[in-house]
Design an enzyme around this catalytic site. Structure first.
Site, PDB file in Angstrom:
ATOM      1  N   ASP A 178       5.559  -5.376   5.823  1.00  0.00           N
ATOM      2  CA  ASP A 178       6.078  -6.718   6.134  1.00  0.00           C
ATOM      3  C   ASP A 178       6.102  -7.650   4.916  1.00  0.00           C
ATOM      4  OD1 ASP A 178       3.346  -6.614   6.206  1.00  0.00           O
ATOM      5  OD2 ASP A 178       3.111  -7.878   7.984  1.00  0.00           O
TER       6      ASP A 178
ATOM      7  N   ASP B 294       2.856  -0.833  12.119  1.00  0.00           N
ATOM      8  CA  ASP B 294       2.864  -2.134  12.806  1.00  0.00           C
ATOM      9  C   ASP B 294       4.112  -2.966  12.525  1.00  0.00           C
ATOM     10  OD1 ASP B 294       2.337  -2.756  10.193  1.00  0.00           O
ATOM     11  OD2 ASP B 294       0.517  -3.906  10.577  1.00  0.00           O
TER      12      ASP B 294
ATOM     13  N   GLY C 120       0.838  -1.207   0.000  1.00  0.00           N
ATOM     14  CA  GLY C 120       0.000   0.000   0.000  1.00  0.00           C
ATOM     15  C   GLY C 120       0.867   1.249   0.000  1.00  0.00           C
TER      16      GLY C 120
ATOM     17  N   ARG D  14      -4.954  -2.941   9.801  1.00  0.00           N
ATOM     18  CA  ARG D  14      -5.389  -4.313   9.547  1.00  0.00           C
ATOM     19  C   ARG D  14      -5.224  -5.205  10.783  1.00  0.00           C
ATOM     20  NH1 ARG D  14      -5.762  -7.219   4.732  1.00  0.00           N
ATOM     21  NH2 ARG D  14      -4.890  -5.586   3.434  1.00  0.00           N
TER      22      ARG D  14
ATOM     23  N   ARG E 149       1.040  -5.251  -5.092  1.00  0.00           N
ATOM     24  CA  ARG E 149       1.171  -6.273  -4.041  1.00  0.00           C
ATOM     25  C   ARG E 149       1.652  -7.587  -4.653  1.00  0.00           C
ATOM     26  NH1 ARG E 149      -0.610  -4.327   0.829  1.00  0.00           N
ATOM     27  NH2 ARG E 149      -2.203  -2.705   0.792  1.00  0.00           N
TER      28      ARG E 149
ATOM     29  N   GLU F  68     -10.426  -0.917  11.261  1.00  0.00           N
ATOM     30  CA  GLU F  68     -11.029  -1.855  10.298  1.00  0.00           C
ATOM     31  C   GLU F  68     -10.762  -3.304  10.687  1.00  0.00           C
ATOM     32  OE1 GLU F  68      -9.033  -1.332   6.513  1.00  0.00           O
ATOM     33  OE2 GLU F  68      -7.085  -1.821   7.386  1.00  0.00           O
TER      34      GLU F  68
ATOM     35  N   ASP G 207       0.091   1.894   8.958  1.00  0.00           N
ATOM     36  CA  ASP G 207      -0.419   1.141  10.111  1.00  0.00           C
ATOM     37  C   ASP G 207       0.533   1.176  11.309  1.00  0.00           C
ATOM     38  OD1 ASP G 207      -2.423   0.493   8.372  1.00  0.00           O
ATOM     39  OD2 ASP G 207      -2.134  -1.669   8.445  1.00  0.00           O
TER      40      ASP G 207
ATOM     41  N   MET H 139      -8.095   2.790   9.093  1.00  0.00           N
ATOM     42  CA  MET H 139      -7.288   1.641   8.680  1.00  0.00           C
ATOM     43  C   MET H 139      -6.542   1.068   9.880  1.00  0.00           C
ATOM     44  SD  MET H 139      -5.928   2.359   4.848  1.00  0.00           S
ATOM     45  CE  MET H 139      -7.004   1.996   3.447  1.00  0.00           C
TER      46      MET H 139
ATOM     47  N   THR I 171       4.637   1.863   6.384  1.00  0.00           N
ATOM     48  CA  THR I 171       3.211   1.549   6.445  1.00  0.00           C
ATOM     49  C   THR I 171       2.507   2.601   7.300  1.00  0.00           C
ATOM     50  OG1 THR I 171       1.495   0.083   7.328  1.00  0.00           O
ATOM     51  CG2 THR I 171       3.657  -0.149   8.311  1.00  0.00           C
TER      52      THR I 171
HETATM   53  O1  F6P Z   1      -1.149  -1.930   4.884  1.00  0.00           O
HETATM   54  C1  F6P Z   1      -1.694  -0.679   4.961  1.00  0.00           C
HETATM   55  C2  F6P Z   1      -3.149  -0.693   4.607  1.00  0.00           C
HETATM   56  O2  F6P Z   1      -3.476   0.637   4.412  1.00  0.00           O
HETATM   57  C3  F6P Z   1      -4.072  -1.387   5.623  1.00  0.00           C
HETATM   58  O3  F6P Z   1      -4.369  -0.605   6.724  1.00  0.00           O
HETATM   59  C4  F6P Z   1      -5.279  -1.698   4.766  1.00  0.00           C
HETATM   60  O4  F6P Z   1      -6.032  -2.771   5.279  1.00  0.00           O
HETATM   61  C5  F6P Z   1      -4.660  -2.059   3.472  1.00  0.00           C
HETATM   62  O5  F6P Z   1      -3.426  -1.376   3.397  1.00  0.00           O
HETATM   63  C6  F6P Z   1      -5.519  -1.722   2.269  1.00  0.00           C
HETATM   64  O6  F6P Z   1      -4.850  -2.095   1.129  1.00  0.00           O
HETATM   65  P1  F6P Z   1      -5.376  -1.866  -0.352  1.00  0.00           P
HETATM   66  O7  F6P Z   1      -5.164  -0.427  -0.682  1.00  0.00           O
HETATM   67  O8  F6P Z   1      -4.541  -2.756  -1.189  1.00  0.00           O
HETATM   68  O9  F6P Z   1      -6.827  -2.218  -0.339  1.00  0.00           O
END
Ligand code: F6P
Length: 343
Positions: A102, A129, A10, A171, A71, A222, A127, A169, A125
């Site tokens: 990760d 994390d 992402g 995950r 991805r 989420e 996130d 967001m 990220t």
């Molecule tokens: O990994 C970061 C993140 O923003 C998460 O919080 C979220 O679930 C995911 O990416 C969404 O990814 P995409 O844009 O591929 O739907």
């Protein structure tokens, strides 16, 4: 020296600052940077552009990534790993800086440990994390976006005497929800690390109403689950190449529960990709730049299999393997500080 750079997973504000940092250091040393296009896909196909300091100088304020992202997981297909090895040879790459979360860093680590390829990682990220680094760039911009959104939502919630549930967001980790709840004085927040306690949430909201507050704000990750043994709330059954489902929808569910239990009009807002978009904060520009500079130096020193990381206020190098081994969940002390306000 020729150094490849790619951005995977992402996107995230601050990626361009990292790219600019690596390019500047390598160019200062007389080397050249190649920007591989769209994450590991570019490493497979060899699709690239030459990056110069002149090109990357003005991108510090741009969100997203000038290299594009995907991805793509090359370890799903052994042929793609061979193609990556071939790309190193074809382009004469002496090092590859992989900027990602990760999944992206997991691929970089495996390429180093299993294939001996000269990779270096840089953690990214929104996130926040990733273990082995105290903070990831992108997170600061993200929580400021959430803060701005919640501040705006509060004024309309107040006017209409509503409860507003804001889905953010995160995950697997609740950093975004926890920090933004604290920054906005939200009435309640929910994170993936803790069992969601609906009764407690209703009690807190009711207490606020009884005390004269006419609205409520709830921030929910989420990735929070409605019961301990429950599943993620997802948009559809589709999974990406790393096996992740598309999360989304828990905000609606929580809003419905509040409305049913309290008889108070409740709406939900999902902030979604707004949280990843736009110009990076000063903090993320500086952190991204510093990480990029240090990643460039690791490449020049041929110090591969490492990841640059923030420890305290310093940038250090850690083993890439250790960095991707374990996720950094929201730590208890952070949760407890924010939870003081859920009473
Ligand atoms: O990994 C970061 C993140 O923003 C998460 O919080 C979220 O679930 C995911 O990416 C969404 O990814 P995409 O844009 O591929 O739907």
């Amino acid at each position: 020296m020729k150094v490849g750079i790619l951005t995977g997973g992402g996107d995230c504000p601050g990626l361009n600052a990292v790219i600019r940092g690596v390019v500047q250091v390598i160019s200062n040393a007389g080397g050249q940077c190649l920007g591989l296009q769209e994450g590991w896909r570019g490493a497979i196909t060899g699709n690239h552009e030459i990056l110069t300091p002149e090109m990357t100088r003005p991108i510090i304020d741009q969100g997203g990534t000038i290299l594009g992202s995907s991805r793509t997981n090359p370890f799903k297909n052994p042929e793609e790993i061979e193609q990556i090895e071939q790309t190193f040879k074809n382009l004469g790459m002496d090092a590859l800086v992989a900027i990602g979360g990760d999944d992206t860093l997991g691929v970089a680590s495996k390429l180093y440990h299993e294939k001996g390829l000269p990779t270096i990682g840089c953690p990214k990220t929104i996130d926040n994390d990733l273990s082995a680094t105290d903070q990831t760039f992108g997170f600061d911009t993200c929580i400021n976006i959430v803060m701005d959104a919640v501040d705006r939502l509060r004024t309309t919630a107040m006017s209409h005497r509503r409860v507003l549930v804001v889905e953010v967001m995160g995950r697997h980790a609740g950093w975004i929800a926890c920090y933004s709840a604290m920054a906005t004085g939200a009435d309640y927040f929910m994170v993936p690390e803790r069992e969601v306690n609906i009764d407690e949430m209703i009690n807190v909201l009711q207490k606020r109403l009884d005390a004269g507050q006419k609205y409520g704000i709830v921030v929910v990750s989420e990735g929070a689950k409605l019961s301990n043994d429950g599943d993620f709330v997802t948009k559809d059954a589709e999974i990406d190449e790393f096996g992740h489902v598309k999360l989304g929808g828990i905000g609606d569910r929580v809003a419905k529960i509040i409305e049913e239990r309290m008889g108070k009009e409740t709406r939900s807002v999902t902030l979604g990709h707004l949280q990843r978009g736009g110009s990076p904060s000063a903090f993320d520009r500086v952190l991204g730049t510093r990480l990029g500079v240090h990643a460039g130096h690791l490449a020049l020193n041929k110090d591969f299999g490492k990841m640059v990381a923030l420890r305290g206020t310093k940038i250090v190098a850690v083993e890439l393997k250790d960095a991707v081994d374990k996720m950094r969940e929201l730590e208890d002390s952070f949760f407890d500080e924010a939870a003081e306000f859920l009473k």
